[in-house]
Design an enzyme around this catalytic site. Structure first.
Site, PDB file in Angstrom:
ATOM      1  N   GLN A 123      25.808  14.170  36.718  1.00  0.00           N
ATOM      2  CA  GLN A 123      26.872  13.524  35.978  1.00  0.00           C
ATOM      3  C   GLN A 123      27.164  14.442  34.656  1.00  0.00           C
ATOM      4  OE1 GLN A 123      25.637   9.325  35.406  1.00  0.00           O
ATOM      5  NE2 GLN A 123      26.611   9.407  33.200  1.00  0.00           N
ATOM      6  N   GLY A 124      28.339  14.945  34.497  1.00  0.00           N
ATOM      7  CA  GLY A 124      28.487  15.721  33.334  1.00  0.00           C
ATOM      8  C   GLY A 124      29.569  15.010  32.493  1.00  0.00           C
ATOM      9  N   SER A 126      27.784  13.907  28.956  1.00  0.00           N
ATOM     10  CA  SER A 126      27.391  14.337  27.399  1.00  0.00           C
ATOM     11  C   SER A 126      27.405  15.725  26.923  1.00  0.00           C
ATOM     12  CB  SER A 126      25.767  13.787  27.171  1.00  0.00           C
ATOM     13  OG  SER A 126      25.492  12.794  27.562  1.00  0.00           O
ATOM     14  N   SER A 158      21.309  15.602  34.016  1.00  0.00           N
ATOM     15  CA  SER A 158      20.080  15.417  34.823  1.00  0.00           C
ATOM     16  C   SER A 158      20.483  16.132  36.216  1.00  0.00           C
ATOM     17  CB  SER A 158      19.727  13.961  35.306  1.00  0.00           C
ATOM     18  OG  SER A 158      19.589  13.227  34.074  1.00  0.00           O
ATOM     19  N   GLU A 241      25.074   1.565  36.927  1.00  0.00           N
ATOM     20  CA  GLU A 241      24.030   2.333  36.554  1.00  0.00           C
ATOM     21  C   GLU A 241      22.689   1.594  36.423  1.00  0.00           C
ATOM     22  OE1 GLU A 241      24.177   4.683  33.232  1.00  0.00           O
ATOM     23  OE2 GLU A 241      23.135   6.200  33.864  1.00  0.00           O
TER      24      GLU A 241
HETATM   25  C1  LIG Z   1      16.392  10.777  30.338  1.00  0.00           C
HETATM   26  C2  LIG Z   1      17.816  11.223  29.981  1.00  0.00           C
HETATM   27  C3  LIG Z   1      18.779  11.606  31.089  1.00  0.00           C
HETATM   28  C4  LIG Z   1      19.981  11.684  30.883  1.00  0.00           C
HETATM   29  N1  LIG Z   1      20.915  12.041  31.939  1.00  0.00           N
HETATM   30  C5  LIG Z   1      22.107  12.376  31.560  1.00  0.00           C
HETATM   31  C6  LIG Z   1      23.080  12.982  32.470  1.00  0.00           C
HETATM   32  O1  LIG Z   1      22.775  13.225  33.748  1.00  0.00           O
HETATM   33  N2  LIG Z   1      24.199  13.061  32.128  1.00  0.00           N
HETATM   34  C7  LIG Z   1      24.903  13.071  30.781  1.00  0.00           C
HETATM   35  O2  LIG Z   1      25.873  13.310  30.557  1.00  0.00           O
HETATM   36  N3  LIG Z   1      24.032  12.788  29.967  1.00  0.00           N
HETATM   37  C8  LIG Z   1      22.811  12.370  30.138  1.00  0.00           C
HETATM   38  N4  LIG Z   1      21.962  12.028  29.033  1.00  0.00           N
HETATM   39  C9  LIG Z   1      22.363  12.256  27.776  1.00  0.00           C
HETATM   40  C10 LIG Z   1      22.474  10.646  27.130  1.00  0.00           C
HETATM   41  O3  LIG Z   1      23.629  10.067  27.587  1.00  0.00           O
HETATM   42  C11 LIG Z   1      22.715  11.081  25.498  1.00  0.00           C
HETATM   43  O4  LIG Z   1      21.317  11.416  25.077  1.00  0.00           O
HETATM   44  C12 LIG Z   1      22.903   9.506  25.044  1.00  0.00           C
HETATM   45  O5  LIG Z   1      24.064   9.087  25.128  1.00  0.00           O
HETATM   46  C13 LIG Z   1      22.960   9.606  23.450  1.00  0.00           C
HETATM   47  O6  LIG Z   1      23.598  10.883  22.994  1.00  0.00           O
HETATM   48  P1  LIG Z   1      23.137  11.900  22.135  1.00  0.00           P
HETATM   49  O7  LIG Z   1      21.842  12.274  22.516  1.00  0.00           O
HETATM   50  O8  LIG Z   1      24.193  12.881  21.849  1.00  0.00           O
HETATM   51  O9  LIG Z   1      22.711  11.228  20.822  1.00  0.00           O
HETATM   52  P2  LIG Z   1      23.601  10.658  19.514  1.00  0.00           P
HETATM   53  O10 LIG Z   1      24.791   9.884  19.966  1.00  0.00           O
HETATM   54  O11 LIG Z   1      23.993  11.926  18.730  1.00  0.00           O
HETATM   55  O12 LIG Z   1      22.777   9.649  18.883  1.00  0.00           O
HETATM   56  C14 LIG Z   1      21.877  10.003  17.892  1.00  0.00           C
HETATM   57  C15 LIG Z   1      21.247   8.908  17.189  1.00  0.00           C
HETATM   58  O13 LIG Z   1      22.272   8.340  16.570  1.00  0.00           O
HETATM   59  C16 LIG Z   1      22.303   6.940  16.795  1.00  0.00           C
HETATM   60  N5  LIG Z   1      23.834   6.320  16.642  1.00  0.00           N
HETATM   61  C17 LIG Z   1      24.759   7.227  17.380  1.00  0.00           C
HETATM   62  N6  LIG Z   1      25.779   6.487  16.966  1.00  0.00           N
HETATM   63  C18 LIG Z   1      25.514   5.304  16.506  1.00  0.00           C
HETATM   64  C19 LIG Z   1      26.321   4.259  16.002  1.00  0.00           C
HETATM   65  N7  LIG Z   1      27.714   4.246  16.159  1.00  0.00           N
HETATM   66  N8  LIG Z   1      25.656   3.325  15.400  1.00  0.00           N
HETATM   67  C20 LIG Z   1      24.017   3.315  15.328  1.00  0.00           C
HETATM   68  N9  LIG Z   1      23.375   4.362  15.693  1.00  0.00           N
HETATM   69  C21 LIG Z   1      24.148   5.272  16.284  1.00  0.00           C
HETATM   70  C22 LIG Z   1      22.039   7.089  18.381  1.00  0.00           C
HETATM   71  O14 LIG Z   1      21.322   5.604  18.802  1.00  0.00           O
HETATM   72  C23 LIG Z   1      20.627   8.002  18.227  1.00  0.00           C
HETATM   73  O15 LIG Z   1      19.463   7.146  17.743  1.00  0.00           O
HETATM   74  C24 LIG Z   1      20.506  11.981  29.502  1.00  0.00           C
HETATM   75  C25 LIG Z   1      19.784  11.413  28.325  1.00  0.00           C
HETATM   76  C26 LIG Z   1      18.317  11.366  28.623  1.00  0.00           C
HETATM   77  C27 LIG Z   1      17.342  10.965  27.328  1.00  0.00           C
END
Ligand SMILES: Cc1cc2nc3c(=O)[nH]c(=O)nc-3n(C[C@H](O)[C@H](O)[C@H](O)COP(=O)(O)OP(=O)(O)OC[C@H]3O[C@@H](n4cnc5c(N)ncnc54)[C@H](O)[C@@H]3O)c2cc1C
Length: 376
Positions: A123-124, A126, A158, A241
């Site tokens: 799933q592409g 993020s 992933s 999901e």
């Molecule tokens: C085990 C795992 C599997 C994953 N698999 C996939 C996958 O297959 N495909 C894919 O596309 N992605 C995947 N991801 C990515 C995941 O979807 C993102 O990590 C997640 O959406 C958070 O985005 P970020 O890491 O950019 O953090 P950010 O969005 O930058 O957030 C950083 C911190 O800021 C907080 N924050 C952000 N915005 C707000 C707001 N508006 N209000 C309050 N707090 C806020 C967040 O809660 C977090 O604590 C995976 C992640 C994990 C850990």
């Protein structure tokens, strides 16, 4: 509320139990994502489950599913957890995007591989600058005759290292407001210009990658739904999901309690009064979570993403992370080096508060949609 199986569900459950008793031993150990061998065994397990008819059971039979109610997915996950089997492949949400939006031609081309688990998908979504704020994604797919040309970067993908297909969100309409300018494409990961770079996690898992797209050519026929419909499809598929998968997840937490109880009872681990109190409290939490998740599954309609899903997720985060703290402390307090999975599971539980919508985002949903608080 009655959570008991009706006769048809009971028969399905019994059939799965009998299949597991015959076939599980072959796959019970050595699966995971820590080494090439573990990955291969995991994929073999998924294929075996699919061949036996226990993958995507709620999807229409014409596409390789069994057309059963959503709750049967819950039964599969529950039974796998109870048997301490490796989990089922997490493909239901991707399958729903394809089944519910793709052209017949695309479905015929890609669904057999997806539902038969002969081809792995990722799933592409993020990107380094677009996680919680997914609508700000900058990967582009520029229309060029009968194809799109994709450029950009994804992260935390992933399974990308061994995927054949990627369900990709990319910007096709840069001039439209951001949510409306995104489309969903099925990208062949073996295309020229796709570069995958592995990310190894602290737990040792090697299931993540960064994926770079450099002028990757994607046939226009691989567009899922309409141009600009990507956001709507993403919201639709994310409804699938969670839910049935939670039954398996929570079932596994129940197994962790049982294992810890056994280790303390047999004297393999020692627990002082404070640890016994914490283990008992964690057991009560898991019991409550089991019923909560079962109730949500019973109440949900096909594909509905209710706010209850956010409550489930927040409860699961807190309860799972606390449980692994207790188990980790238990192993450490006993000066026993627990199985490597003890610490790896503890580390993995930390990810629970990030993937599938972070806990802060889930709390925002609860604040706005359940408590009715104004947006800040
Ligand atoms: C085990 C795992 C599997 C994953 N698999 C996939 C996958 O297959 N495909 C894919 O596309 N992605 C995947 N991801 C990515 C995941 O979807 C993102 O990590 C997640 O959406 C958070 O985005 P970020 O890491 O950019 O953090 P950010 O969005 O930058 O957030 C950083 C911190 O800021 C907080 N924050 C952000 N915005 C707000 C707001 N508006 N209000 C309050 N707090 C806020 C967040 O809660 C977090 O604590 C995976 C992640 C994990 C850990």
């Amino acid at each position: 509320m009655d959570f008991a199986d009706d006769p048809a569900a009971a028969e399905f459950r019994a059939g799965l139990r009998s299949w597991l008793s015959e076939h599980l031993a072959e796959y019970a150990h050595g699966t995971g994502y820590e080494s090439a061998e573990a990955v291969e065994r995991t994929h073999k397990w998924h294929k075996a489950l699919a061949q036996a008819g226990y993958v995507a059971v709620s999807l229409p039979a014409e596409y390789g599913g069994r057309g059963l109610p959503d709750s049967y997915e819950g039964i599969v996950n529950q039974e796998l957890a109870a048997a301490e089997a490796p989990p089922s492949p997490p493909i239901g949400h991707i399958a729903h995007a394809v089944v519910d939006f793709a052209s017949d031609e695309l479905k015929t081309r890609v669904l057999p591989g997806l539902l038969g688990c002969t081809q792995v998908w990722c799933q592409g979504f993020s990107e380094p600058g677009a996680g919680s704020d997914l609508a700000s994604l900058t990967t582009t797919a520029t229309a060029d005759g009968d194809r799109f040309v994709v450029n950009g970067q994804k992260i935390w993908t992933s399974g990308a290292m061994w995927s054949r297909w990627c369900l990709l969100m990319a910007r096709t309409e840069p001039d439209l407001p951001r949510h409306r300018g995104i489309s969903m494409l099925v990208v062949d990961m073996e295309s020229s210009g796709v570069d995958r770079r592995e990310i190894t996690l602290a737990s040792g898992s090697r299931e993540f990658a960064e994926v770079f797209f450099d002028n990757v050519s994607v046939p226009a026929a691989n567009l899922v739904g309409e141009r600009g419909q990507g956001w709507q499809i993403a919201m639709h598929m994310l409804a699938y999901e969670r839910g049935p998968a939670d039954m398996g997840w929570v079932g596994r937490l129940g197994q962790v309690i049982a294992t810890a109880r056994e280790a303390v009872s047999s004297g393999q681990l020692t627990a002082d009064e404070a640890l016994r109190q914490r283990l008992a409290a964690a057991a009560v939490d898991v019991e409550v979570l089991q019923w909560h998740v079962a109730r949500s599954l019973a109440n949900r309609g096909p594909g509905s993403r209710s706010e209850a899903g956010s409550v489930d997720k927040l409860l699961t985060i807190r309860i799972e992370q606390n449980l692994y703290h207790v188990v980790n402390d238990l192993a450490a307090a006993s000066f026993v080096v627990g199985p490597p999975t003890t610490f790896a599971n503890y580390l993995w539980s930390r990810a629970q508060s990030i993937y599938g919508g972070t806990q802060q985002i889930q709390r925002q949903i609860v604040a706005q949609r359940i408590l009715g608080l104004p947006r800040d």
